[in-house]
Design an enzyme around this catalytic site. Sequence first.
Site, mmCIF file in Angstrom:
data_model
loop_
_atom_site.group_PDB
_atom_site.id
_atom_site.type_symbol
_atom_site.label_atom_id
_atom_site.label_comp_id
_atom_site.label_asym_id
_atom_site.label_seq_id
_atom_site.Cartn_x
_atom_site.Cartn_y
_atom_site.Cartn_z
ATOM 1 N N SER A 174 1.516 -2.503 2.737
ATOM 2 C CA SER A 174 0.251 -2.330 3.455
ATOM 3 C C SER A 174 0.380 -2.665 4.927
ATOM 4 O O SER A 174 1.175 -3.511 5.330
ATOM 5 C CB SER A 174 -0.822 -3.251 2.860
ATOM 6 N N SER A 220 -6.554 -0.502 -5.401
ATOM 7 C CA SER A 220 -7.906 -0.978 -5.725
ATOM 8 C C SER A 220 -8.475 -0.194 -6.902
ATOM 9 O O SER A 220 -8.060 0.926 -7.191
ATOM 10 C CB SER A 220 -8.828 -0.801 -4.517
ATOM 11 N N ASN A 221 -9.441 -0.807 -7.574
ATOM 12 C CA ASN A 221 -10.030 -0.130 -8.731
ATOM 13 C C ASN A 221 -10.720 1.170 -8.341
ATOM 14 O O ASN A 221 -10.848 2.071 -9.168
ATOM 15 C CB ASN A 221 -10.992 -1.087 -9.442
ATOM 16 N N GLN A 246 7.004 -8.044 -0.409
ATOM 17 C CA GLN A 246 6.726 -6.620 -0.330
ATOM 18 C C GLN A 246 6.077 -6.248 1.000
ATOM 19 O O GLN A 246 5.102 -6.896 1.409
ATOM 20 C CB GLN A 246 5.773 -6.228 -1.468
ATOM 21 N N GLY A 247 6.613 -5.252 1.659
ATOM 22 C CA GLY A 247 6.022 -4.789 2.917
ATOM 23 C C GLY A 247 5.514 -3.364 2.811
ATOM 24 O O GLY A 247 6.195 -2.423 3.226
ATOM 25 N N GLU A 260 5.945 -0.715 -16.335
ATOM 26 C CA GLU A 260 5.317 -1.793 -17.104
ATOM 27 C C GLU A 260 3.815 -1.835 -16.949
ATOM 28 O O GLU A 260 3.218 -2.887 -16.733
ATOM 29 C CB GLU A 260 5.926 -3.155 -16.681
#
Lengths: 378, 378, 394, 394
Positions: free
Chosen positions: D129, D376-377, D126-127, D245
Site C-alpha cells: 500500500s 477491504s470487505n 510487506q510493502g 490458504e
Amino acid sequence: MDFELSNDQKMLVETAQTFVKKESPIGRARKLREDETGWDRAAWKKMGDLGWMSLPFPESVGGFGGTFAEVLLIVDQLGTALVPEPFVESVLLAGIAILRTGTAEQQERLLGPMIAGDTSLALAALERGSRYDVTCVDTRAEQRGAGWALTGEKYFVLNGHAADHLVVSARTSGEPGERAGLSLFAVAKGASGVHTQRVQTMDGRHAAIVKLDGATAELLGSAGTAADVLDEVMDLGAAAACAEGAGIMRTVLWMTVEYLRTREQFGVKIGTFQALQHRAVDMFIETELAKSTSILASIKTTAPADERAYEISKAKAQLTASGHFVVREGTQLHGGIGVTDEHDLGLYFKRMQALGALFGDEDFHLQRFSSMPQFTAL
Amino acid sequence: MDFELSNDQKMLVETAQTFVKKESPIGRARKLREDETGWDRAAWKKMGDLGWMSLPFPESVGGFGGTFAEVLLIVDQLGTALVPEPFVESVLLAGIAILRTGTAEQQERLLGPMIAGDTSLALAALERGSRYDVTCVDTRAEQRGAGWALTGEKYFVLNGHAADHLVVSARTSGEPGERAGLSLFAVAKGASGVHTQRVQTMDGRHAAIVKLDGATAELLGSAGTAADVLDEVMDLGAAAACAEGAGIMRTVLWMTVEYLRTREQFGVKIGTFQALQHRAVDMFIETELAKSTSILASIKTTAPADERAYEISKAKAQLTASGHFVVREGTQLHGGIGVTDEHDLGLYFKRMQALGALFGDEDFHLQRFSSMPQFTAL
Amino acid sequence: MDMSFSPEHLAFREEVRAWIAQALPEDLATIAKVDGHFEHTDVMRWHKLLAAKGWVAPQWPQAVGGPGWDATQRFIFSQELELSGTPMLSPFGLMMVGPLIIQFGSPAQKARFLPKIFAGEEVWCQGYSEPNAGSDLASLQMRADDDGQGNFVVNGQKTWTTYAQYADWIFTLVRTDTTSKKQQGISFLLIDMKTPGIEVRPFLTTGGTPAFCETWFENVVVPKENLVGPLHGGWTLAKALLGHERTLIAAVGQSSRVLRRVKKIALETTASGKRLLDDPAIRLRIAKMEVKLRSIEMANFRALAGAQLGHAPGPESSILKIRGSEVIQQMFELAMDVMGPASLTWFNEPGVVPADQEFVGSTFNYIRASTIYGGSNEIQRNVIAKMILGLPSK
Amino acid sequence: MDMSFSPEHLAFREEVRAWIAQALPEDLATIAKVDGHFEHTDVMRWHKLLAAKGWVAPQWPQAVGGPGWDATQRFIFSQELELSGTPMLSPFGLMMVGPLIIQFGSPAQKARFLPKIFAGEEVWCQGYSEPNAGSDLASLQMRADDDGQGNFVVNGQKTWTTYAQYADWIFTLVRTDTTSKKQQGISFLLIDMKTPGIEVRPFLTTGGTPAFCETWFENVVVPKENLVGPLHGGWTLAKALLGHERTLIAAVGQSSRVLRRVKKIALETTASGKRLLDDPAIRLRIAKMEVKLRSIEMANFRALAGAQLGHAPGPESSILKIRGSEVIQQMFELAMDVMGPASLTWFNEPGVVPADQEFVGSTFNYIRASTIYGGSNEIQRNVIAKMILGLPSK
C-alpha cells in the site's frame, strides 16, 4: 471430515432435481394453493414409487434403511420448487414417532401404506398456548375398554386436514409442562369424537385444528414416556426446515441475481449499481452460511439427544435469521414486482416465513441451547 | 410544541462553538491524553468565567437559575471537539447531588468554587460488581463523633483522580440492592482514610478507584434517603451522554462525508461509489435520530421521576445503538487511516464507546424502561 | 424547547377524538378495533363523513374547503385518525392531484375537479409507473399525441395504478414530445376512466388483497383542457408533489398502533403457561422497537415544529420516509414472531386466532411494499447522498 | 457427510496439543492465558521453537522444510495454535513472500531466502500500500528505475508496512514501467531494510500498539537479482498471493477464544449481585454470536473438506474473510459490553480489572482493522458480485 455426497446420495439428489423440474415446477405449488387439500395424491404416490418415504425406515417395515441425511437432501430439493406434499409431516414427524414408539404390527400397519404413497400422516403435538413447548399438553387420554379416548384440542396440525392417521400427544398423567405422563396415540381419520377444522396457512398450505371429544385412539408404545420422542421429531422438523430453507434461499438468491442482471432502469442493468451488488453479496453470504448449518443439522440428527438439541438449535436459529434476511432483501431488490401475488418470489417469501415460525423460532432456539449445560462448559 | 432555541440559548450555543473553535479544537483533547490530570485548570477556569457551571444552579448559590437544557446544549458542543474538562461530572453529577441534598452552607461551600471554575467535583456512586445499579452499594458509613467514617471501594469514579471533593454514596443502613439506607457524603481530596488510584480510560481521560478506609466524610442531607437523587443524577448523566454523543456523531458524520468527497481511489472520488453513499446516508439517518432523542432526553430531565426514567432510558438506548453505528461505519468508510492513532476519528470512536458504557448501556436501559408500568399501560 | 401541545391544541385534540368516536359508524369501528381490512365502499363512506364535517382536506387552503388548521393541528388530526384505526382515505385525490390542481391548475380545472374530490364524488388513481419505468420514472413511454382537433390521443400502459378499479379519474404523466431529453417531453394529464380504450386489470398483492392494477390505454381521446400546467412541463409537477406533506409519511401513528397491538398479543399469548411479555427476549425486542419508534416520532415532531414556524422542511424530515417505512415493516415482523405458529393463519374463519390477530399476516406481507412505493428507499438514499450530504456523482 | 476427524487426525491433534503445552515457555503461556500482548521478541522466540520442531511452515512443500501435512492437519494445527493463544507468527515471511518465492523465485533466491525465513533469522514485512494506493493498489507510484549497472534505484513511499520496524527485508510492489497501463508496469522486488535511503516511522494504531509503519525510500539501490518473477510481471504475483490458504482466514479459532472469554467474563461479572450470564439479554446476545461463529466454522469445514479432496476453493470459501472479520469485531463489541464500565480500562496497572480483561479494549479498537486490511470487505464484495454472482459492471 467429509462433506462429499456418496454416489447413492448424488443419484438421489439428481432424481429429486428431475422430479422438481419435470413433475413439480413452482407453478404446481401456485396452482395447488387453490386446492382444498393443497397437495396432490398422484404426486404423492409418485414420491412413494421413487422410494423417498422409505428412506429412513428399517427394512422390517418396508423401509430402505437409510439415514435422515438422505431425507434432508430430498427436502432441500423440494424446497427449490415448494413441493407441497406432506413429506416431512408423514416421514420425519409422524412417521418417526410411530417408528420409535409403535409395536411391529402398528409400524407395519401405519407406516407401510404411507411409505408406498397411499396414505399420509400428521403429528398433532401442539396446542393453543403451548407455542413450541411439546410438554405443554392439556389433552387427556383415558382408557376405555381395550382402547383409549382422547379429549382436548390440537392446534395448527400440519397436514391434519388430510392425514389418514394422526399421531396425537396426550397426557396419561401429570400436568402441562411436565415431561412425564406424555403419551402418543394413533387416531384414524374420521374416528368417532374427532372434529377437524381445516385452516389455511400463509404458505398456501393447510393445517387443521383438531378437536378431540372422547376420540377413539390406540396407544403407541408405553404410556407416559413420549417426551424424548417428541423432542426428537421436533428436532427432525427443525432440521428439515433448515434443509428446505437452504433450498429456498438458493432459489431466491439466484432469482434475484438474474433479475439484477436483466432488469434495466436509468439506461443500465440495475445489477451495475454497487449498493445493490453489495446487498446481493450479503444474500449470497447468508445463503452459504445457512447451507453450512443446514449440513450441520443434518449430520447431528443422529447425535445423542443433548448434542442433537444443542446443534440443531444453533442451525435453526441461523436458518431463521438468514432465511428471513434473504427473502426480505430479495423482495426489496425486486422492487414492486416482488410484492405482487403473480410473481413467484412471494411464494418463497411466505414459505420461508412459515419455516421460521415452525419447530421453534429464533428466540426459542437461542434460549434453548443457551440454557443447556454445554453452553457454559468452558 | 416548540423545538426552537430561545435567543439566550442560541447565544450560549454560539459561545460554546467559539470556545471549541478558538480554545479547544480537537488537538487539545489529543494532547491532554498525555497529561496526568487529563484536563486543564486554566480552561476550566475559563469555562467558569463563561458562566457555564452556573447554569443549572439557583441564584442562592451563585447560579444562573437556568435549566438542564442549557447545560446539555453546551455538552453537545463540547462533544464536537471532545473537550475533556469535568463539566458533566462536576455540574450534573456531583453538583446536582449536592444541590438536592446539601444544606445551604454545604451548597455554598462546595458548589460556589466549582461554579467559579476553581475546583472540580466527582460522583462516586458505583462499585465493583454494581455495574449500573446505584443501589448495589457495599460501602458503609458509620457515625464518628460529629462526622462520619466511610469504608469501602468506589470503582471508576470519573474525575475522581482530580476532584477537590467527591460525593460518595454509602450505606447508613440496609443491604446492597435496597433503596432505603443509601446516603450521600462529601469527602474532601486528601482526607484521611482516602486512597485514590488513578486509572486511565479508553477515551484518553482519567478516573479513579477510590479506597475508603474509615475515610472522613460529611453527610449531605438526611441519612438513608439518597436513592431518588442517585436516580436523578444518573439520568442526567445519561441525558448528557445523549447530548455529547449527538455532537460526536454530527462531527464524525461530516468528517466522513468530507473524506468521501475528497479521497480518490480507482481514479474517482470514493464518494461516487453508491454502496458507500448509502452507508453514509444511514450514518446521517442515525445521527438525526439520535439528535432527536437527545432533544427528548433534554426535555425530560425535568419531568416527574417515572416519566424521566422512562423517556431518558429510551433516548440513551437509541444513543448507544446509533452512536456505535455511526463511529464504526465512519471508521470503515475511512479505511486504514481510521484505525491509526494519528487520525482524529479514533478519538471520537473511543469517546463514543465510553458514552455507551457509562450511565447504563443499551441493555440496561431497554430492561429498565420495559420493566416499568408504563410499558404495558396500553 | 417544549414538547407539550398548547392548551388550544390539546382542546383541539379532544374535539377530534370526541368527533371520531361518535362519527365513525359502528360497523367500521368494529373493523378498526381489530385492524381489519376496509373495503373501498367503507373508505368512501368515511371520506364523505369527513367531508361533511369539513375535515377531509386538512392541507387544502380554506378557499377550496380546507379547515385552515396550522401544522400542529394537521399533525394531531392525522395522528388521531391513525391511532383510532379509521379507514385510510385514498390519497390520490386529496393529497396528490388535488394540491397539484390547486397549485398549477386553471380556474376552470379548479372549479371542475376540486369540489368533487372534496366531496368524495369522484375517486382518483395515479398513473405514473410503467413496466419499464419504475424507479426510473423519467423513462416513461406512454404517449399523448396531438390529434390536431383539440385532443390528445393516448397510447401505452401504466402499472401500480393502485385501486384503479374503483377510480373515476386518473392523473398521468405522459410523453408529449418524444424528441427532447427524458424529463423534458413529459406532460401532466387528467384522464376520465370512462373514456373508451381504457382497460383495467387488478392484481393481487402478496398480502392477498387487490390493491394494484395494470391499466392499458389504446387510442384514448383526452381533451386538451385536461392538461395541467404547461405542455412538456409535467416533470415540474411530479417533483412538486414529492415536497407535499413530507412530515406525514413516517407512519408514526400506524406504527404506534402496531406496537400497542404487539404488546397486547404478548400479554394475551402464553408460552409454556407464561405470558409472552414476561419472556425477556420478547420484551427486549418490543422495547427496542419502542425506542426506534420514539426516535422517529421525535424526528417527526422536529420537522413539524419547523413547519409550524414556516421553515422549509429540514434534513431531518428527509429521513422520515426511509426509517418510517423500515420501522413499520419491523413492527409487523415482530408482530408475526410474537404470534408464533398462529401467525401463519391466512384468511380463515373467525376464531382460529383472536380477531385482532387475523389480518396481521396479510399486512405483514403487503407492508413489504412500504420501502418500495413512493420512491424506493434506494432512490431516497441516492437523493439524500446527493442533495444533503453533497456526495459527488460519477 | 461426516464431521468427525479420522482417528489419525485425532491422534495428530493430541500430539499438537501436547507439544504446545510443553513447548510454550512459561512466561509466554502466562500472557497467552489472559490473551495479553506479545512483543516482537516473544513472537520470534515462538517462531524459532516451531522451526526447531519443523512445524513453522505447514503450507510449504516438504522439499523446503514443510511437514508434509494434508489440509486437515494444517487446519487442526492452525486451530490449535489459535485456541491455545500462542503468539501469532508474522505472516509476511512464512505465509506471503515465502510461498511466492517457492512458486516464482529462482533457485538462487530460494536458496538465499527460504532457510532464513524458516529459521526466523530474517524477519519480513510487506510493502504494497501507498498513501494514494490503498484499495486501489494498482495506482501505486513507488518507482524502481534501472541504473544501467545491474541495479534498481527505488524512490517512493509505502504505508501500512506492518512491523517494518522489526523487519530485515521488505517485499514490495514497485513501478518499473511508467508508460504502460496501471497493472502492467509493476514488478515484485525484495529489498534489504539495511540499505541506505530507507526510513521507517512506526505509528500507533487506535489500539495503542505500534503495529503499522510508514516507510520511505530515497534512492535506494537494489540489485536486480532481487527481482522475483518477470520484470513488469509483479501483478501476477500479487494476485497469486490472494489465493493462498483462504480457508485459514476466517479467524474461527480466535473468535472461539473470544467467545469463551466472553462467557467467562459473564460468569465472573455480577450486576446487582447476579451473574451476568444469567441476565437473559446478555445470554441471548452471546448465544447469537455462538450461532454466527458456528455457521462460519461450518463454512470453513466445508472449504477445508473440499481442499482435502483437492477441489479448488468453492464459493463458500470466499465468504470466510468477510464474515470472519465481521464476527471477530462483533465478538469484541460483545466482550466490551459484557465488561460494562470496566471495559474502559486502558493500559492500567494490574488489578484494575481481572488480568484476562486487561487487553480487551485495546484489541477491540485494533480489530476494527480486520474488515479493512487484506483487501477491504467492500473490495471483497465487489469481487464476489462480479466473479461469483456474475453481476455486470458499468
